[in-house]
Design a protein around this motif. Structure first.
Motif, PDB file in Angstrom:
ATOM      1  N   VAL A  20      50.650  -6.323 -40.522  1.00 40.58           N
ATOM      2  CA  VAL A  20      51.179  -5.224 -40.383  1.00 40.58           C
ATOM      3  C   VAL A  20      50.864  -4.027 -41.290  1.00 40.58           C
ATOM      4  O   VAL A  20      50.399  -4.255 -42.418  1.00 40.58           O
ATOM      5  CB  VAL A  20      52.754  -5.494 -40.290  1.00 40.58           C
ATOM      6  N   ALA A  21      50.910  -2.858 -40.775  1.00 44.79           N
ATOM      7  CA  ALA A  21      50.894  -1.436 -41.729  1.00 44.79           C
ATOM      8  C   ALA A  21      52.101  -0.936 -41.732  1.00 44.79           C
ATOM      9  O   ALA A  21      52.799  -0.541 -40.631  1.00 44.79           O
ATOM     10  CB  ALA A  21      49.731  -0.668 -41.074  1.00 44.79           C
ATOM     11  N   ILE A  22      52.449  -0.693 -43.067  1.00 44.27           N
ATOM     12  CA  ILE A  22      53.682  -0.088 -43.382  1.00 44.27           C
ATOM     13  C   ILE A  22      53.316   1.185 -43.994  1.00 44.27           C
ATOM     14  O   ILE A  22      52.710   1.373 -45.013  1.00 44.27           O
ATOM     15  CB  ILE A  22      54.498  -1.039 -44.348  1.00 44.27           C
ATOM     16  N   THR A  23      54.172   2.260 -43.396  1.00 47.25           N
ATOM     17  CA  THR A  23      53.976   3.523 -44.044  1.00 47.25           C
ATOM     18  C   THR A  23      54.755   3.823 -45.398  1.00 47.25           C
ATOM     19  O   THR A  23      55.661   3.317 -45.407  1.00 47.25           O
ATOM     20  CB  THR A  23      54.150   4.685 -43.250  1.00 47.25           C
ATOM     21  N   THR A  24      54.329   4.376 -46.500  1.00 50.58           N
ATOM     22  CA  THR A  24      55.128   4.433 -47.597  1.00 50.58           C
ATOM     23  C   THR A  24      55.834   6.064 -47.566  1.00 50.58           C
ATOM     24  O   THR A  24      56.760   6.269 -48.509  1.00 50.58           O
ATOM     25  CB  THR A  24      54.058   4.723 -48.839  1.00 50.58           C
ATOM     26  N   ARG A  33      48.758   9.588 -43.167  1.00 50.87           N
ATOM     27  CA  ARG A  33      49.831   8.869 -44.092  1.00 50.87           C
ATOM     28  C   ARG A  33      49.220   7.750 -44.873  1.00 50.87           C
ATOM     29  O   ARG A  33      48.272   7.358 -44.420  1.00 50.87           O
ATOM     30  CB  ARG A  33      50.813   8.397 -42.899  1.00 50.87           C
ATOM     31  N   THR A  34      49.940   7.492 -45.859  1.00 46.88           N
ATOM     32  CA  THR A  34      49.492   6.439 -46.703  1.00 46.88           C
ATOM     33  C   THR A  34      50.434   5.167 -46.331  1.00 46.88           C
ATOM     34  O   THR A  34      51.301   5.171 -45.944  1.00 46.88           O
ATOM     35  CB  THR A  34      50.106   6.642 -48.304  1.00 46.88           C
ATOM     36  N   THR A  35      49.359   4.347 -46.073  1.00 48.42           N
ATOM     37  CA  THR A  35      49.886   2.728 -45.493  1.00 48.42           C
ATOM     38  C   THR A  35      49.512   1.806 -46.354  1.00 48.42           C
ATOM     39  O   THR A  35      48.479   1.934 -46.921  1.00 48.42           O
ATOM     40  CB  THR A  35      49.385   2.561 -44.008  1.00 48.42           C
ATOM     41  N   LEU A  36      50.299   0.565 -46.296  1.00 50.91           N
ATOM     42  CA  LEU A  36      49.888  -0.607 -46.967  1.00 50.91           C
ATOM     43  C   LEU A  36      49.853  -1.416 -45.910  1.00 50.91           C
ATOM     44  O   LEU A  36      50.312  -1.751 -44.914  1.00 50.91           O
ATOM     45  CB  LEU A  36      51.194  -1.194 -47.729  1.00 50.91           C
ATOM     46  N   ARG A  37      48.580  -2.373 -45.955  1.00 47.44           N
ATOM     47  CA  ARG A  37      48.258  -3.799 -45.018  1.00 47.44           C
ATOM     48  C   ARG A  37      48.926  -4.998 -45.849  1.00 47.44           C
ATOM     49  O   ARG A  37      48.356  -5.053 -46.824  1.00 47.44           O
ATOM     50  CB  ARG A  37      46.854  -3.749 -44.943  1.00 47.44           C
ATOM     51  N   ILE A  38      50.116  -5.380 -45.177  1.00 43.85           N
ATOM     52  CA  ILE A  38      50.619  -6.585 -45.539  1.00 43.85           C
ATOM     53  C   ILE A  38      50.296  -7.699 -44.720  1.00 43.85           C
ATOM     54  O   ILE A  38      50.494  -7.608 -43.263  1.00 43.85           O
ATOM     55  CB  ILE A  38      52.062  -6.561 -45.341  1.00 43.85           C
ATOM     56  N   THR A  39      49.908  -8.954 -45.094  1.00 48.55           N
ATOM     57  CA  THR A  39      49.295 -10.128 -44.401  1.00 48.55           C
ATOM     58  C   THR A  39      50.662 -11.128 -44.426  1.00 48.55           C
ATOM     59  O   THR A  39      51.599 -11.184 -45.590  1.00 48.55           O
ATOM     60  CB  THR A  39      48.215 -10.736 -45.041  1.00 48.55           C
ATOM     61  N   CYS A  40      50.710 -11.975 -43.690  1.00 41.19           N
ATOM     62  CA  CYS A  40      51.909 -13.032 -43.448  1.00 41.19           C
ATOM     63  C   CYS A  40      51.588 -14.157 -44.965  1.00 41.19           C
ATOM     64  O   CYS A  40      50.670 -14.578 -44.941  1.00 41.19           O
ATOM     65  CB  CYS A  40      51.948 -13.665 -42.158  1.00 41.19           C
TER      66      CYS A  40
END
Length: 60
Positions: A20-24, A33-40
């Motif tokens: 998923v991509a989460i915006t900061t 936008r600055t995003t973080l890629r988070i894996t399960c």
């Protein structure tokens, strides 16, 4: 006529969406936008619960 679908077990934790991509809330210099890629953590980004078979070495 019904189609045969292989039964691929989906990860319980991510429900098949492993990344998923989460915006900061911030923005980069170009305005995006600055995003973080988070894996399960449970499936390590595969989306499935079955792990690949590992080969065991036997004998000498």
């Amino acid at each position: 006529m019904p189609q045969h679908v292989p039964n691929t077990p989906v990860c319980r934790d991510c429900d098949g969406f492993p990344v998923v991509a989460i915006t900061t809330g911030g923005r980069d210099r170009d305005g995006s936008r600055t995003t973080l890629r988070i894996t399960c953590r449970a499936c390590h980004g595969t989306g499935r619960t079955v792990r690949r078979p590992s080969f065991a070495r036997s004998g000498r």
